[in-house]
Design a protein around this motif. Sequence first.
Motif, PDB file in Angstrom:
ATOM      1  N   VAL A   1       0.856  -1.197   0.000  1.00  8.61           N
ATOM      2  CA  VAL A   1       0.000   0.000   0.000  1.00  8.61           C
ATOM      3  C   VAL A   1       0.889   1.243   0.000  1.00  8.61           C
ATOM      4  O   VAL A   1       0.621   2.204  -0.720  1.00  8.61           O
TER       5      VAL A   1
ATOM      6  N   GLN B   1       1.110   4.320  -2.614  1.00  7.37           N
ATOM      7  CA  GLN B   1       1.020   5.717  -2.197  1.00  7.37           C
ATOM      8  C   GLN B   1       2.173   6.546  -2.756  1.00  7.37           C
ATOM      9  O   GLN B   1       1.976   7.676  -3.203  1.00  7.37           O
TER      10      GLN B   1
ATOM     11  N   GLU C   1       0.821  10.112  -3.988  1.00  6.49           N
ATOM     12  CA  GLU C   1      -0.090  10.469  -2.902  1.00  6.49           C
ATOM     13  C   GLU C   1       0.700  10.857  -1.645  1.00  6.49           C
ATOM     14  O   GLU C   1       0.270  11.700  -0.875  1.00  6.49           O
TER      15      GLU C   1
ATOM     16  N   TRP D   1       1.192  14.384   2.299  1.00  3.65           N
ATOM     17  CA  TRP D   1       0.106  13.457   1.988  1.00  3.65           C
ATOM     18  C   TRP D   1      -0.991  14.236   1.273  1.00  3.65           C
ATOM     19  O   TRP D   1      -1.623  15.105   1.861  1.00  3.65           O
TER      20      TRP D   1
ATOM     21  N   PRO E   1      -2.597   9.380   8.155  1.00  2.76           N
ATOM     22  CA  PRO E   1      -3.565   8.891   7.167  1.00  2.76           C
ATOM     23  C   PRO E   1      -3.012   7.800   6.247  1.00  2.76           C
ATOM     24  O   PRO E   1      -3.760   6.905   5.832  1.00  2.76           O
ATOM     25  N   TRP E   2      -1.723   7.819   5.932  1.00  5.85           N
ATOM     26  CA  TRP E   2      -1.143   6.790   5.076  1.00  5.85           C
ATOM     27  C   TRP E   2      -1.068   5.456   5.810  1.00  5.85           C
ATOM     28  O   TRP E   2      -1.199   4.407   5.187  1.00  5.85           O
TER      29      TRP E   2
ATOM     30  N   GLU F   1      -4.694   4.008   5.965  1.00 11.93           N
ATOM     31  CA  GLU F   1      -5.033   3.335   4.707  1.00 11.93           C
ATOM     32  C   GLU F   1      -4.344   1.978   4.604  1.00 11.93           C
ATOM     33  O   GLU F   1      -4.975   0.981   4.227  1.00 11.93           O
TER      34      GLU F   1
ATOM     35  N   GLY G   1      -5.853  -0.486   6.933  1.00 11.22           N
ATOM     36  CA  GLY G   1      -7.210  -0.769   6.497  1.00 11.22           C
ATOM     37  C   GLY G   1      -7.296  -1.732   5.324  1.00 11.22           C
ATOM     38  O   GLY G   1      -8.279  -2.455   5.183  1.00 11.22           O
ATOM     39  N   LEU G   2      -6.277  -1.751   4.487  1.00 15.02           N
ATOM     40  CA  LEU G   2      -6.303  -2.596   3.283  1.00 15.02           C
ATOM     41  C   LEU G   2      -5.573  -3.930   3.431  1.00 15.02           C
ATOM     42  O   LEU G   2      -5.827  -4.856   2.660  1.00 15.02           O
TER      43      LEU G   2
END
Length: 169
Positions: free
Chosen positions: A88, A92, A97, A111, A127-128, A131, A134-135
């Motif tokens: 991930v 990014q 990103e 970010w 936030p990175w 994510e 979360g994935l």
Amino acid sequence: MQVSVRNARDRTLTTLLKLAANSFGKALLSPQMLKNINLKIIIRDQLDAGGYCDYDQDDLACPRDFTIEICRTRKKINMFKVLAHEMVHVKQIARGEMKDRYVKSKYVVVWFGEKYSEEDVSYWDQPWEIEAYGLENSLVAKFLVEHDQFKNLKQRHSDWFAEEALNRE
């Protein structure tokens, strides 16, 4: 995507890590971007974290050469979760990103255009990282199901999953 694996000590693990990296890459990146990514996976006996993602600093505008270090663990599933998490971060960085920068001698992460420093936000609130955490599980689950790895693994289930997870089934 070109993937190499070092220090796995096991051909099956090497093959599965390459297969997983490609599966995660296909889920996260466009086909055009994916064909230009070079990924080196290094298995380490000791790290102070589960894993790290780094990239070639010579090409900050458009990084395409990445190294993921993964700490060797007894439970193989943890190594694949770390690989998914770090992939991930590859997404990014490759998509722009997230960017690492030094602003006035201070390390910051940019970010989606917003600057963050370690003083600004704790690890769990970055936030990175949100994510990536979360994935990671869904990427691993998708890989295991799509590639039918539950029945084809030569390792015992306990090498892949914690005993308590097996007892819940």
